[in-house]
Each structure stands twice: as C-alpha cells, then as structure tokens.
Design a protein around this motif. Structure first.
Motif, short mmCIF file in Angstrom:
data_model
loop_
_atom_site.label_atom_id
_atom_site.label_comp_id
_atom_site.label_asym_id
_atom_site.label_seq_id
_atom_site.Cartn_x
_atom_site.Cartn_y
_atom_site.Cartn_z
N THR A 56 0.83 -1.21 0.00
CA THR A 56 0.00 0.00 0.00
C THR A 56 0.86 1.25 0.00
O THR A 56 0.59 2.22 -0.73
CB THR A 56 -0.92 0.00 1.23
OG1 THR A 56 -1.74 -1.17 1.20
CG2 THR A 56 -1.80 1.24 1.23
N THR A 57 1.92 1.24 0.80
CA THR A 57 2.83 2.39 0.86
C THR A 57 3.51 2.62 -0.48
O THR A 57 3.66 3.76 -0.93
CB THR A 57 3.90 2.16 1.95
OG1 THR A 57 3.25 1.94 3.21
CG2 THR A 57 4.82 3.36 2.06
N THR A 58 3.92 1.50 -1.11
CA THR A 58 4.58 1.60 -2.41
C THR A 58 3.63 2.16 -3.46
O THR A 58 4.00 3.03 -4.26
CB THR A 58 5.07 0.20 -2.86
OG1 THR A 58 5.98 -0.31 -1.89
CG2 THR A 58 5.75 0.29 -4.22
N ASP A 59 2.40 1.67 -3.46
CA ASP A 59 1.39 2.17 -4.41
C ASP A 59 1.10 3.64 -4.19
O ASP A 59 0.91 4.41 -5.14
CB ASP A 59 0.10 1.35 -4.29
CG ASP A 59 0.27 -0.08 -4.81
OD1 ASP A 59 1.24 -0.31 -5.56
OD2 ASP A 59 -0.56 -0.94 -4.46
N ASP A 60 1.06 4.04 -2.93
CA ASP A 60 0.80 5.44 -2.60
C ASP A 60 1.93 6.33 -3.11
O ASP A 60 1.68 7.43 -3.64
CB ASP A 60 0.65 5.62 -1.08
CG ASP A 60 -0.66 5.02 -0.56
OD1 ASP A 60 -1.55 4.78 -1.38
OD2 ASP A 60 -0.76 4.81 0.67
N ALA A 61 3.17 5.85 -2.95
CA ALA A 61 4.33 6.63 -3.43
C ALA A 61 4.29 6.76 -4.95
O ALA A 61 4.58 7.83 -5.50
CB ALA A 61 5.62 5.94 -2.99
N PHE A 62 3.90 5.69 -5.63
CA PHE A 62 3.80 5.72 -7.09
C PHE A 62 2.71 6.69 -7.52
O PHE A 62 2.93 7.53 -8.41
CB PHE A 62 3.48 4.31 -7.62
CG PHE A 62 3.25 4.26 -9.10
CD1 PHE A 62 4.31 4.17 -9.99
CD2 PHE A 62 1.96 4.29 -9.62
CE1 PHE A 62 4.10 4.12 -11.35
CE2 PHE A 62 1.73 4.24 -10.98
CZ PHE A 62 2.80 4.16 -11.85
N THR A 63 1.55 6.60 -6.89
CA THR A 63 0.43 7.47 -7.25
C THR A 63 0.77 8.94 -7.01
O THR A 63 0.46 9.80 -7.83
CB THR A 63 -0.82 7.09 -6.42
OG1 THR A 63 -1.13 5.71 -6.66
CG2 THR A 63 -1.99 7.96 -6.79
N LYS A 64 1.44 9.21 -5.90
CA LYS A 64 1.81 10.59 -5.57
C LYS A 64 2.78 11.15 -6.60
O LYS A 64 2.65 12.31 -7.02
CB LYS A 64 2.43 10.63 -4.17
CG LYS A 64 2.75 12.04 -3.69
CD LYS A 64 3.30 12.00 -2.26
CE LYS A 64 3.64 13.43 -1.78
NZ LYS A 64 4.19 13.41 -0.40
N ALA A 65 3.76 10.33 -7.01
CA ALA A 65 4.76 10.79 -7.98
C ALA A 65 4.10 11.06 -9.33
O ALA A 65 4.41 12.05 -10.01
CB ALA A 65 5.86 9.74 -8.14
N VAL A 66 3.16 10.20 -9.73
CA VAL A 66 2.47 10.37 -11.01
C VAL A 66 1.59 11.60 -10.99
O VAL A 66 1.59 12.41 -11.93
CB VAL A 66 1.64 9.11 -11.34
CG1 VAL A 66 0.69 9.40 -12.49
CG2 VAL A 66 2.54 7.94 -11.70
N GLU A 67 0.84 11.78 -9.93
CA GLU A 67 -0.09 12.90 -9.85
C GLU A 67 0.62 14.25 -9.82
O GLU A 67 0.09 15.25 -10.29
CB GLU A 67 -0.98 12.75 -8.61
CG GLU A 67 -1.99 11.61 -8.74
CD GLU A 67 -2.84 11.45 -7.49
OE1 GLU A 67 -2.50 12.08 -6.45
OE2 GLU A 67 -3.84 10.71 -7.53
N SER A 68 1.83 14.27 -9.29
CA SER A 68 2.60 15.52 -9.23
C SER A 68 3.50 15.70 -10.45
O SER A 68 4.21 16.70 -10.54
CB SER A 68 3.46 15.54 -7.96
OG SER A 68 4.41 14.47 -7.98
N ASN A 69 3.45 14.72 -11.39
CA ASN A 69 4.30 14.75 -12.59
C ASN A 69 5.78 14.87 -12.24
O ASN A 69 6.56 15.51 -12.95
CB ASN A 69 3.89 15.91 -13.51
CG ASN A 69 2.43 15.84 -13.91
OD1 ASN A 69 1.93 14.78 -14.27
ND2 ASN A 69 1.74 16.97 -13.83
N ASN A 70 6.15 14.25 -11.12
CA ASN A 70 7.53 14.30 -10.63
C ASN A 70 8.30 13.11 -11.20
O ASN A 70 8.22 11.99 -10.69
CB ASN A 70 7.53 14.26 -9.10
CG ASN A 70 8.91 14.54 -8.51
OD1 ASN A 70 9.93 14.21 -9.12
ND2 ASN A 70 8.93 15.14 -7.34
#
Length: 500
Positions: free
Chosen positions: A9-23
C-alpha cells in the motif's frame, strides 16, 4: 493488515503521488527502489507514467535540438565551438533535467521488460534479453550505406518518385478560386473588388500572425477531409521510427490548434507548426554540443526518423504528398555539421546529402513494413485522440500480440558492386562471412582485418570511414551516369543526321 500488505500500500501510494505531481525524479527513484514491480505494471499505470512525461516535458522551458525541425542547429554548433577552450559553461541547453529524467524512465521500463520494441533498431538488446550484444548497431540493411535510386527501388519495391514529396499547388488553386468568388460577389453585391481583396489579405495576415494559419488549415481540412488521415499517418511514421530507434518520444500534435497549446511545438509565443512529433536523442544532444565526438550512428538515426513520415505516406498511399519540410530539415541539419572544431565530420556535399536521404528513407520503409502491426495500432490510437501513454501502450500490445521485439539481424546486405550497387537478401548474405577479403561489421562498414577501430575525421567508426567511401562511390556513379547520357545524346544526334 499484514506487513506485506502495508508495504504494498505504501509503495502504491508513493507511485500514485509521484504520477499525480508529474515528478519524474520521484518515479525514477520509486522504480529503482522497486525493480520487481516494473514487470507487473498495468496498462493504466504505464499510461499514467507517460502522461506524467508528457506534462513534465510540455511545462519545461528548456529548448531541445531533438525536435524534428532543428531550426537552430547552426547557431548551437557555433555556440558550442566558441565555448570550447574557455571558462564558459559548455552545458548544452537541450540536456535539460526533465528530458534526462524522461530518458532514464524509458530505459528503466525497457530493462524491466515493459517496452519490448523501444530501441529495437540500432540499439543494444536489453540486459534481460537472450540475445548477445552485437559488435555494432543493427539496421534493416547492413553493408554499404550507398543507396542509389535503382538500389532503393530494388530494396523497397518503390520507385524514387514515390518517396519524393509531391509539389502542392493548393495555395495557387485556392487563391484563384477565392479571386473568382470575390469577383462574383463584387458584381452581384456591388462591393468594390479591391476592397474585398484587401480585406482577404488582411484576414490572411492576421490568421498567420495571431494563430499561425490555424483558421486557413481548418478550412483546408473541411474541403479536403482526407488531409487529416494523411497527417496522422505521416506523424505516426516519425513517432514509430523514433520509438524503434530508442529515442524517447515526448509528444505529438496533429493540428496547428493543438500546437498553439503546446510549448514544445511553438505555442503562442512563437510560430507554431501545423503538426509534429517531438522526441529526444541524448546521444545526438551530447555530440552536437561538443561533449562527445559526433558519430555516424547518430546521424543515421536522425535521418531515418526525419524520413519516417515520407516513408509512411509512401507505404500507405503509394506516394508521399507531405514531407518537403522534413527534407529541408535534413539538409539544414547535415549542412550544420560541416567542419567545426576537433569533432568535425567531412563536408556534406549535395551528393552525400541526397544519398543520406535515400538511406534514411530506405531504412524507414523497411522498419515500418516489419513493424506494421505496431504502426497500425499507433495510427488507430492517434485517430481516437489518444495521448502519449495510449500510443505507447498500443504499440507494445501490438508487438506482444504479433511476437515482435528487438531486431537480431538485418534483412539483407548492400554491396558496392556494379553500376548501381547490389542488394543481397539475408538468406544469401547470412552465409557470407567476408566480402572482397574484408570482414563486415554489424554497422555495415567494411573492416580491414589488419586495422583497429578508431576515428576518421573525428568520427568513431568500426573500420573504413563510411562518409569518405560514400563520397567516392557517388562521384564515380555520377561520372558513369554523365558518360551514359553523353553517349545517348551522341546516338540521338546521329539519328537526327540520318533522318535529315
């Protein structure tokens, strides 16, 4: 919740956050920290990664030499040369942070098994591949890079005229039709004809200055609905060639209105293009900037990508209509490479430039035919309005379905034999280990067994300098053609005298 589930879950959250911020840097760090997750990425996750790439590259204000036009290549060359030997900052502007991150992401996804046809042509196979690393880049053809018009027809099955953009008279015909219409309106509505002409010219000027001719283009598409299909298939040719050659694609636009909204294609601050594909070649960027010696492989890659649109139109419609601007871009690019500093290449004469265009067109036709399912899937995605992620997923899904991947061997070999050169399909050439006593390297250059790999004119080669040998052959070919023409003229004169 178990520890494994919490970690996931933590890994998925980190991925989603990076994608949403276009980072993009956060995405790189995430994938490097979790390499085992790359093969398990879903199509939706892949699409989101490329959506982030598209947004990030569109928002960066850095310029790049890797856009198709390369309008400022000469200026870049001069700037790089003048900076050498001084304390000036020689960092090339196209080597910006965002596009470097984009390149890393593409490579990570390729090595992780998600992008199986990215870099399928002219690049080393992925480390996870069963194929051994070849001595040099593998293109659809190997051997000589000299492609005469006769040889082009033999290899591609197309005449040279099919790969020559047809001159267009749309502006002439359109202007004549408009003049007739204005004349009729002037007669029936009793409006001064000169006033109508002045208003028309003023509106055309405003259209060009304010929206780069978008209004005129819209009207043209309404009159010629097939124009949209041609543009889509043309740009798909550029897109797929760049992708197969391992150059990350960052975006594509199919109309002037779309280009006006995208800074990579001109935007509203400068003159926008009517359609275009933006990609990035890290090797070419470093070499043009003077950071590394300029290689023939980089020149060949650029040539194939530029000629990819013309090749796509020829394959799909039998004749290329668009692409005159592509040919001009290739000419400007090659001329900008004429002697500069220690990394200078031999001067690109008109004969060499024409040959390089034929070489690029030949390779583009062959790879578009070989990866036709990928091309068709890409065209379909573009016609449906798909973004960068949709296009790449479509390419990879088609490749997987048809069993397409990295190109392990060329389709045939070109030899400098006879008047026009000779093409030997791979079934025959595969059994040939040498030609005229010289071994043949994978990049197609003849290698003297007693010599070692080095540089010629500052260009790293696998053996004999391909540029020098090409110029010599083309000069000889030209002399032979002139002799034949002179002989024909002489015979015609004799026939005329006999008839008199």
């Amino acid at each position: 919740m178990s520890l494994q589930e919490a970690t996931t879950t933590t890994t998925d959250d980190a991925f989603t956050k990076a994608v949403e911020s276009n980072n993009l840097q956060a995405l790189i760090s995430h994938l490097k920290s979790n390499p085992s997750s790359i093969p398990n990425l879903t199509n939706a996750q892949l699409t989101s990664i490329f959506d982030a790439i598209e947004v990030a590259t569109a928002e960066t204000d850095e310029n790049t030499v890797n856009k198709r036009a390369i309008e400022d290549a000469t200026l870049i060359s001069a700037t790089s040369s003048s900076s050498k030997g001084s304390n000036a900052d020689v960092e090339f502007r196209s080597l910006d942070r965002v596009r470097s991150q984009m390149t890393q992401l593409y490579q990570l996804l390729r090595e992780g098994g998600q992008l199986n046809v990215f870099g399928a042509i002219g690049r080393k196979p992925p480390s996870s591949s069963k194929f051994a690393t070849p001595e040099g880049p593998i293109y659809p053809t190997m051997g000589s890079k000299i492609i005469t018009p006769n040889l082009l027809e033999q290899i591609t099955g197309m005449e040279m005229i099919n790969l020559t953009p047809r001159p267009t008279n749309l502006l002439l015909y359109g202007g004549a039709a408009l003049a007739v219409l204005e004349g009729i309106l002037s007669l029936y509505l009793h409006i001064n004809f000169n006033l109508l002409v002045f208003c028309t010219l003023l509106l055309a000027l405003l259209d060009q200055v304010l929206v780069s001719g978008a209004v005129f283009e819209t009207g043209l598409r309404m009159v010629l609905p097939e124009m949209k299909t041609r543009i889509t298939k043309h740009e798909a040719g550029h897109f797929l060639c760049a992708y197969l050659l391992g150059c990350p694609v960052e975006g594509v636009v199919l109309s002037t209105w779309a280009a006006l909204q995208d800074g990579r294609f001109g935007g509203r601050s400068t003159r926008a293009v009517s359609a275009g594909t933006s990609y990035y070649d890290l090797d070419l960027s470093e070499q043009i900037s003077g950071m590394k010696p300029l290689t023939r492989e980089s020149i060949d890659r650029y040539s194939i990508i530029v000629m990819g649109g013309i090749a796509a139109e020829a394959v799909e419609f039998g004749r290329a209509d668009g692409g005159a601007g592509d040919e001009e871009a290739l000419v400007r690019f090659l001329r900008s490479l004429n002697p500069r500093g220690g990394n200078a290449v031999k001067s690109w004469s008109p004969e060499l430039i024409r040959n390089q265009a034929r070489f690029g067109a030949t390779e583009a036709v062959l790879l578009l035919k070989e990866y036709k399912p990928c091309y068709d899937a890409l065209v379909d995605a573009l016609e449906r309005g798909g973004d960068l992620g949709n296009c790449i997923v479509a390419i990879e899904n088609a490749a997987k379905k048809e069993g397409l991947g990295w190109l392990p061997k060329p389709f045939g070999m070109v030899l400098d034999e006879g008047e026009h050169g000779k093409w030997i399909p791979i079934e025959e050439s595969d059994m040939m280990s040498s030609t005229n006593g010289n071994s043949l390297a994978m990049d197609g250059s003849n290698v003297d067994p007693t010599s070692t790999n080095g540089e010629t004119n500052g260009v790293p080669t696998y053996g004999e300098d391909p540029i020098t040998s090409t110029e010599h052959f083309l000069q000889k070919y030209r002399e032979e053609m002139e002799q034949k023409l002179a002989s024909i003229d002489q015979k015609l004169d004799e026939l005329d005298r006999k008839s008199d």
